[in-house]
Design a protein around this motif. Structure first.
Motif, short mmCIF file in Angstrom:
data_model
loop_
_atom_site.label_atom_id
_atom_site.label_comp_id
_atom_site.label_asym_id
_atom_site.label_seq_id
_atom_site.Cartn_x
_atom_site.Cartn_y
_atom_site.Cartn_z
N ILE A 10 0.86 -1.18 0.00
CA ILE A 10 0.00 0.00 0.00
C ILE A 10 0.89 1.23 0.00
O ILE A 10 1.68 1.44 0.93
N GLY A 11 0.78 2.00 -1.06
CA GLY A 11 1.60 3.20 -1.25
C GLY A 11 2.81 2.87 -2.11
O GLY A 11 3.50 1.89 -1.87
N TYR A 12 3.04 3.70 -3.12
CA TYR A 12 4.17 3.46 -4.01
C TYR A 12 5.03 4.72 -4.12
O TYR A 12 5.53 5.08 -5.16
N ILE A 15 9.18 4.99 0.07
CA ILE A 15 9.28 3.78 0.90
C ILE A 15 8.61 2.59 0.21
O ILE A 15 9.12 1.47 0.25
N GLY A 16 7.48 2.82 -0.44
CA GLY A 16 6.80 1.74 -1.16
C GLY A 16 7.68 1.13 -2.25
O GLY A 16 7.70 -0.08 -2.45
N ARG A 17 8.45 1.97 -2.93
CA ARG A 17 9.37 1.46 -3.95
C ARG A 17 10.48 0.62 -3.33
O ARG A 17 10.90 -0.39 -3.90
N ILE A 18 10.93 1.01 -2.16
CA ILE A 18 11.95 0.22 -1.45
C ILE A 18 11.37 -1.13 -1.05
O ILE A 18 12.00 -2.17 -1.24
N HIS A 19 10.15 -1.14 -0.54
CA HIS A 19 9.49 -2.40 -0.19
C HIS A 19 9.30 -3.28 -1.43
O HIS A 19 9.54 -4.48 -1.39
N ALA A 20 8.87 -2.67 -2.52
CA ALA A 20 8.65 -3.43 -3.76
C ALA A 20 9.94 -4.07 -4.25
O ALA A 20 9.95 -5.23 -4.67
N PRO A 37 -3.48 5.44 -5.35
CA PRO A 37 -4.33 6.16 -6.28
C PRO A 37 -3.54 6.96 -7.32
O PRO A 37 -4.03 7.19 -8.43
N ALA A 38 -2.32 7.36 -7.02
CA ALA A 38 -1.52 8.17 -7.95
C ALA A 38 -1.10 7.37 -9.19
O ALA A 38 -0.82 7.97 -10.22
N ASP A 67 -1.03 -12.62 1.90
CA ASP A 67 -0.53 -13.11 3.19
C ASP A 67 0.10 -11.99 4.01
O ASP A 67 0.08 -12.02 5.23
N VAL A 68 0.70 -11.03 3.31
CA VAL A 68 1.44 -9.93 3.93
C VAL A 68 1.08 -8.63 3.23
O VAL A 68 0.94 -8.61 2.01
N VAL A 69 0.94 -7.56 4.01
CA VAL A 69 0.71 -6.23 3.43
C VAL A 69 1.76 -5.29 3.98
O VAL A 69 1.97 -5.21 5.19
N HIS A 70 2.44 -4.59 3.09
CA HIS A 70 3.43 -3.58 3.48
C HIS A 70 2.83 -2.22 3.27
O HIS A 70 2.15 -1.98 2.33
#
Length: 70
Positions: A10-12, A15-20, A37-38, A67-70
């Motif tokens: 959730i969120g890109y 930080i979302g890009r690092i998680h991805a 949404p962006a 199973d997991v949400v970041h």
């Protein structure tokens, strides 16, 4: 190895890009989708992220059951 854990992000933003990237690098994880949404238009989302993109977290979670949400 067992079945890969299914991950949603959730969120890109920064930080979302690092998680991805971390999920992409781990063979035991499967990145299912990103919610932001962006980048929620189908064309922009797939081009930007290489995966499905949702604009609404509830819709994404109900559809994919990760199973997991970041």
């Amino acid at each position: 190895m067992g079945t890969a854990m299914k991950v949603a992000i959730i969120g890109y933003g920064r930080i979302g890009r690092i998680h991805a990237a971390a999920v992409r690098a781990e063979p035991d994880l499967e990145r299912l989708a990103i919610c932001d949404p962006a980048v929620a238009t189908p064309e922009a989302g797939v081009i930007a992220t290489g995966t499905a993109v949702y604009g609404d977290a509830d819709t994404m979670l109900a559809a994919l059951r990760p199973d997991v949400v970041h």
